[in-house]
Scaffold this motif. Structure first.
Motif, mmCIF file in Angstrom:
data_model
loop_
_atom_site.group_PDB
_atom_site.id
_atom_site.type_symbol
_atom_site.label_atom_id
_atom_site.label_comp_id
_atom_site.label_asym_id
_atom_site.label_seq_id
_atom_site.Cartn_x
_atom_site.Cartn_y
_atom_site.Cartn_z
ATOM 1 N N GLU A 134 -5.484 1.227 -7.334
ATOM 2 C CA GLU A 134 -4.757 -0.049 -7.303
ATOM 3 C C GLU A 134 -3.319 0.151 -6.836
ATOM 4 O OE1 GLU A 134 -5.666 -3.163 -7.828
ATOM 5 O OE2 GLU A 134 -7.762 -2.651 -8.154
ATOM 6 N N ILE A 135 -2.696 1.213 -7.301
ATOM 7 C CA ILE A 135 -1.296 1.483 -6.897
ATOM 8 C C ILE A 135 -1.219 1.722 -5.390
ATOM 9 C CG2 ILE A 135 0.574 3.190 -7.103
ATOM 10 C CD1 ILE A 135 -0.225 3.456 -10.076
ATOM 11 N N VAL A 136 -2.170 2.475 -4.852
ATOM 12 C CA VAL A 136 -2.189 2.701 -3.401
ATOM 13 C C VAL A 136 -2.435 1.374 -2.669
ATOM 14 C CG1 VAL A 136 -3.354 3.896 -1.510
ATOM 15 C CG2 VAL A 136 -2.962 5.081 -3.681
ATOM 16 N N GLU A 137 -3.371 0.579 -3.196
ATOM 17 C CA GLU A 137 -3.684 -0.713 -2.568
ATOM 18 C C GLU A 137 -2.469 -1.634 -2.527
ATOM 19 O OE1 GLU A 137 -6.421 -2.173 -1.231
ATOM 20 O OE2 GLU A 137 -7.383 -0.208 -1.179
ATOM 21 N N HIS A 138 -1.625 -1.557 -3.554
ATOM 22 C CA HIS A 138 -0.454 -2.442 -3.657
ATOM 23 C C HIS A 138 0.784 -1.846 -2.979
ATOM 24 C CE1 HIS A 138 -2.971 -4.384 -6.691
ATOM 25 N NE2 HIS A 138 -2.174 -5.443 -6.628
ATOM 26 N N SER A 139 0.630 -0.728 -2.297
ATOM 27 C CA SER A 139 1.765 -0.115 -1.600
ATOM 28 C C SER A 139 1.626 -0.378 -0.110
ATOM 29 C CB SER A 139 1.781 1.402 -1.859
ATOM 30 O OG SER A 139 1.903 1.667 -3.237
ATOM 31 N N ASP A 140 2.689 -0.900 0.522
ATOM 32 C CA ASP A 140 2.592 -1.185 1.956
ATOM 33 C C ASP A 140 3.123 -0.022 2.786
ATOM 34 O OD1 ASP A 140 5.359 -1.322 1.997
ATOM 35 O OD2 ASP A 140 5.400 -3.508 1.783
ATOM 36 N N SER A 141 3.190 -0.244 4.091
ATOM 37 C CA SER A 141 3.559 0.847 5.012
ATOM 38 C C SER A 141 5.002 1.318 4.827
ATOM 39 C CB SER A 141 3.346 0.385 6.457
ATOM 40 O OG SER A 141 4.137 -0.755 6.719
ATOM 41 N N LYS A 142 5.860 0.464 4.199
ATOM 42 C CA LYS A 142 7.265 0.865 4.034
ATOM 43 C C LYS A 142 7.416 2.040 3.081
ATOM 44 C CE LYS A 142 8.397 -3.430 3.098
ATOM 45 N NZ LYS A 142 9.116 -4.641 2.714
ATOM 46 N N VAL A 143 6.445 2.244 2.204
ATOM 47 C CA VAL A 143 6.552 3.362 1.255
ATOM 48 C C VAL A 143 5.492 4.443 1.564
ATOM 49 C CG1 VAL A 143 7.596 2.052 -0.594
ATOM 50 C CG2 VAL A 143 5.106 2.134 -0.426
ATOM 51 N N LYS A 144 4.985 4.438 2.794
ATOM 52 C CA LYS A 144 4.073 5.498 3.213
ATOM 53 C C LYS A 144 4.933 6.707 3.596
ATOM 54 C CE LYS A 144 0.524 4.233 5.785
ATOM 55 N NZ LYS A 144 -0.250 3.929 7.024
ATOM 56 N N ARG B 39 9.029 0.860 -5.577
ATOM 57 C CA ARG B 39 10.164 0.105 -5.067
ATOM 58 C C ARG B 39 9.993 -1.366 -5.397
ATOM 59 N NH1 ARG B 39 11.642 2.000 1.001
ATOM 60 N NH2 ARG B 39 11.045 -0.177 1.371
ATOM 61 N N GLN B 40 11.109 -2.036 -5.651
ATOM 62 C CA GLN B 40 11.011 -3.435 -6.070
ATOM 63 C C GLN B 40 10.661 -4.380 -4.930
ATOM 64 O OE1 GLN B 40 14.009 -4.868 -8.740
ATOM 65 N NE2 GLN B 40 14.057 -2.978 -9.946
ATOM 66 N N ASP B 41 10.598 -3.874 -3.703
ATOM 67 C CA ASP B 41 10.138 -4.744 -2.614
ATOM 68 C C ASP B 41 8.621 -4.629 -2.422
ATOM 69 O OD1 ASP B 41 10.065 -2.185 -1.668
ATOM 70 O OD2 ASP B 41 11.113 -2.600 0.207
ATOM 71 N N GLN B 42 7.939 -3.948 -3.362
ATOM 72 C CA GLN B 42 6.483 -3.820 -3.282
ATOM 73 C C GLN B 42 5.817 -4.821 -4.227
ATOM 74 O OE1 GLN B 42 4.943 -1.293 -1.095
ATOM 75 N NE2 GLN B 42 7.047 -1.728 -0.436
ATOM 76 N N ASN B 43 4.691 -5.353 -3.789
ATOM 77 C CA ASN B 43 3.935 -6.284 -4.613
ATOM 78 C C ASN B 43 2.986 -5.467 -5.509
ATOM 79 O OD1 ASN B 43 2.788 -8.601 -5.656
ATOM 80 N ND2 ASN B 43 1.319 -8.787 -3.971
ATOM 81 N N ASP C 215 10.912 12.745 9.414
ATOM 82 C CA ASP C 215 10.154 11.626 9.985
ATOM 83 C C ASP C 215 8.823 12.091 10.564
ATOM 84 O OD1 ASP C 215 11.750 9.518 9.328
ATOM 85 O OD2 ASP C 215 12.932 9.572 11.168
ATOM 86 N N SER C 216 8.761 13.372 10.907
ATOM 87 C CA SER C 216 7.531 13.871 11.547
ATOM 88 C C SER C 216 6.432 14.164 10.526
ATOM 89 C CB SER C 216 7.841 15.139 12.354
ATOM 90 O OG SER C 216 8.386 16.133 11.511
ATOM 91 N N TYR C 217 6.780 14.172 9.238
ATOM 92 C CA TYR C 217 5.767 14.410 8.200
ATOM 93 C C TYR C 217 5.248 13.071 7.685
ATOM 94 C CZ TYR C 217 7.426 19.213 8.180
ATOM 95 O OH TYR C 217 7.750 20.486 8.554
ATOM 96 N N LYS C 218 3.931 12.896 7.736
ATOM 97 C CA LYS C 218 3.342 11.607 7.368
ATOM 98 C C LYS C 218 2.294 11.775 6.276
ATOM 99 C CE LYS C 218 5.437 9.475 10.851
ATOM 100 N NZ LYS C 218 6.547 8.535 10.622
ATOM 101 N N VAL C 219 2.055 10.694 5.572
ATOM 102 C CA VAL C 219 0.901 10.638 4.669
ATOM 103 C C VAL C 219 0.029 9.488 5.132
ATOM 104 C CG1 VAL C 219 2.061 11.633 2.646
ATOM 105 C CG2 VAL C 219 2.148 9.165 3.038
ATOM 106 N N ASP C 220 -1.241 9.534 4.748
ATOM 107 C CA ASP C 220 -2.200 8.538 5.220
ATOM 108 C C ASP C 220 -2.934 7.944 4.019
ATOM 109 O OD1 ASP C 220 -4.171 7.066 6.401
ATOM 110 O OD2 ASP C 220 -4.793 8.622 7.816
#
Length: 697
Positions: free
Chosen positions: A500-510, A327-331, A533-538
């Motif tokens: 690196e991709i995981v490190e640069h992904s914030d909680s909005k795309v979890k 997503r373009q809102d990710q650094n 919403d009840s299915y999560k990744v960590d």
């Protein structure tokens, strides 16, 4: 003076082998079922297998077959034990011991032993499950997911199975001791369960019923859903499989009584055929159980080869070595950083491309299962989201030069059509989720196939520009494609880039794979809770198969897909390998026991035949004719049935056979050849043992 206990002890010592056989059979059955339950109910397997998924259904189906097989086997062992026990009981009754006293002693004696070996079986079952799991982790693959915890549910269900065995033992002993008189009991050991004449048409009708039952059972769910808009419960298709079970019974009857060699062969093997017919019911029951276990074992075995062939083919057909979107809102990590990382790992990147894309709303039919299992379909102008590329972006990413008319939309399909059922080309309205602007579109007749962009939609440049105007960064994404000079040597780089991709992904795309922003908005507007919403990744579990299978933004790196395949699907593979081991172990034991029992039961007949002049060669031939039916008829039928069923299943998925399916089937045939060889060696060993018992070597 010798008391009752002393007499009984002496008599029991004469029949100790029958005790060993019955108790050994119970021990084995409880051990197998406990092992299966331990694996099946472990939190790891329960977490990985999706509720209602095909893998879970297959696991339960094979478990049901294993339970039925073990109960039939135990029932047979108890019956055989009581037949020999009748001589012991007859002696006690002849000495004046009352039925009540014999009953009390027999039930207490046997049930105590059954309880003890069952408890030992539960303990050994847990240990064997842990042992096999540990060996798999040591020699095959080891991942953080593969933690095997013992579930209380598994122990409770194993105890329930033990209770069933104890109740079955109690009922059989009550029936045995309630014989009307001593003559019936003494004659029990000489009784058989003969089958009356079976018409020759049983064979043909049996085959026909198996084909009809297999087809009806497999297709019934789809037919009911399509024609009656009703989602059938899991047990309903089982009813449609019943003709196949009846057909199997008829085929086995025909095999035991008539054989398949025609009238001439029937008279040629009249001794062996008559002996098989004399104990027909026992033999047929065992052959049916073996057939079902063979089918279950192969069904589980075929899972792994097919998964491997699919993985290998996906690697081979991948048109891009590395692809990911964000997503373009990710650094997100940038191009320069990726090239620096590659340089550090001595990897040369070629053909680096990045293009924008957008998330737009699409229309479609919402399929809902009501509480009464009725399926309802409701058309919605805004149903879910899809990823859209412009015509220009597609051409730059793929190097192709397509042209699309304004107002048209192209849906990209899989390269061989095997996954086309997962997407739909039929959309007519797309929506900008920020401005609310809608546009009518029609599906293009142009077909594009590309696994790296499967499911993406393409608009003309003008339409893309119009429909993405005003979108905020959360609705805009970028896709990155690049190749490397030596893909096989870039695995370490792939892992570092993934980190690196995981490190640069914030909680909005979890986000979970099937989490959809448009579906969530629609559900909340209607005042409903959004189920995904009840299915999560960590992110902390980024190396787990659960994360790598279910993260919405999981990168697609060909070399990681290939090398990490075993890790990603380790739990699935272990589960099905374990099921196959359980089924084939049961088959081997039952075949060996049944063939030895056949020899022992006919020992007196063979002694009589030797007295009237039959030589060893003739007697060996006669015995071979009997046990070959026990070994090869269920093996052949179970193998043919499961290959036909698996082939039908692969074809019905997408109406075709893909290259990877052919490869998977080829490897599966190799498994069949190996297992058939094992059974043939067992047959030769069993035959040699029986000849020694009958003294006809």
């Amino acid at each position: 003076m010798i008391d009752f206990k002393s007499i009984n002890k002496k008599l029991r010592s004469k029949n100790k082998n029958q005790y060993y056989f019955m108790l050994g059979s119970i021990l084995l059955s409880v051990l197998l079922i406990t092992s299966y339950l331990t694996i099946m109910n472990s939190p790891t397997v329960q977490t990985i297998l999706p509720p209602g998924g095909d893998s879970r259904k297959q696991m339960m189906m094979i478990f049901a077959v294993a339970v039925i097989g073990c109960i039939v086997f135990v029932n047979y062992a108890i019956g055989l034990f009581l037949r020999y026990k009748s001589r012991e009981v007859g002696v006690l009754m002849a000495l004046g011991t009352s039925k009540k006293k014999i009953e009390h002693f027999l039930i207490r004696d046997v049930l105590t032993l059954v309880l003890i070996v069952s408890l030992i079986g539960i303990g050994l079952g847990v240990v064997s499950a842990l042992g096999i799991w540990k060996l798999f982790r040591i020699f095959i693959v080891d991942t953080p997911d593969m933690v095997l915890n013992i579930s209380y549910k598994a122990i409770a269900l194993s105890a329930l199975f033990t209770v069933v065995i104890i109740i079955l033992s109690f009922i059989r002993m009550k029936q045995f001791i309630n014989r009307t008189n001593i003559i019936d009991i003494v004659q029990e050991s000489k009784k058989s369960e003969p089958i009356k004449d079976v018409p020759n048409w049983y064979g043909f009708i049996g085959i026909l019923l198996m084909l009809i039952g297999g087809f009806l059972g497999y297709s019934s769910s789809g037919f009911i859903i399509e024609k009656f808009s009703y989602f059938p419960p899991d047990w309903l298709p089982g009813i449609f499989y019943l003709p196949a079970l009846i057909g199997l019974y008829m085929i086995m009857l025909h095999t035991v009584v008539n054989g398949w060699g025609g009238r001439k062969n029937k008279y040629k093997n009249i001794i062996s055929t008559s002996m098989m017919k004399f104990e027909g019911r026992q033999t047929v029951r065992n052959m049916i159980v073996i057939t079902l276990l063979i089918a279950g074992g192969y069904f589980a075995s075929f899972y792994t080869p097919l998964m491997f062939s699919v993985s290998e083919n996906a690697f081979k057909e991948s048109k891009v070595d590395y692809s990911f979107n964000y997503r373009q809102d990710q650094n997100m990590i940038g191009k320069d950083d990726i090239f620096d990382l590659a340089k550090e790992e001595d990897v040369e990147i070629t053909e680096y491309r990045t293009e924008p894309m957008a998330i737009l709303g699409v229309d479609g039919e919402l399929e809902t299962v009501e509480e009464n299992r009725k399926l309802t379909f409701e058309y919605k102008t805004l149903l879910a989201s899809d990823r859209f590329l412009s015509e220009e972006a597609y051409n730059k990413l793929t190097g192709e030069n397509i042209s699309i008319k304004p107002g048209e939309v192209i849906t990209i399909l899989s390269h061989d059509g095997s996954n086309d059922f997962r997407t739909s080309e039929e959309i007519s309205i797309i929506t900008n989720m920020v401005t609310g602007e809608e546009m009518k579109v029609t599906p293009s007749k142009l077909k594009l196939r590309n696994n790296s962009l499967f499911g993406y939609r393409i608009l003309s440049d003008e339409d893309y520009e119009k429909m993405t105007r005003g979108l905020t960064p959360e609705w805009l994404e970028k896709i990155v494609f690049f190749n490397v000079k030596n893909l096989e040597a870039s695995y370490d780089f792939a892992n570092l880039l993934f980190d690196e991709i995981v490190e640069h992904s914030d909680s909005k795309v979890k986000q979970f794979l099937y989490w959809d922003p448009v579906s969530k908005i629609v559900a909340e507007k209607e005042g409903k809770e959004y189920g995904m919403d009840s299915y999560k990744v960590d992110y902390d579990l980024k190396d787990s198969s659960d994360f790598r299978s279910n993260w919405k933004y999981m990168p697609n790196f060909a070399i990681m897909n290939k090398i990490d395949f075993l890790k990603q699907y380790a739990v699935f593979l272990l589960l099905f390998v374990f099921i196959a081991i359980i089924c084939f172990s049961a088959v081997i034991v039952i075949l060996y026991v049944r063939s030895l029992t056949t020899g022992l039961n006919n020992k007196r007949v063979y002694e009589d035949l030797k007295r009237i002049g039959a030589n060893n060669k003739y007697l060996q031939k006669s015995m071979k004719s009997q046990i070959s039916k026990i070994f090869f008829s269920p093996t052949l039928i179970g193998t043919i049935v499961i290959i036909a069923f698996y082939t039908m299943m692969l074809y019905s998925n997408d109406g075709q056979f893909t290259e990877q399916e052919f490869i998977g089937l080829g490897i599966s045939i190799g498994v069949v050849i190996i297992m058939s060889t094992v059974i043939y060696i067992l047959y030769k060993l069993s035959f040699k043992k029986i000849c020694k018992i009958l003294n006809i070597s």
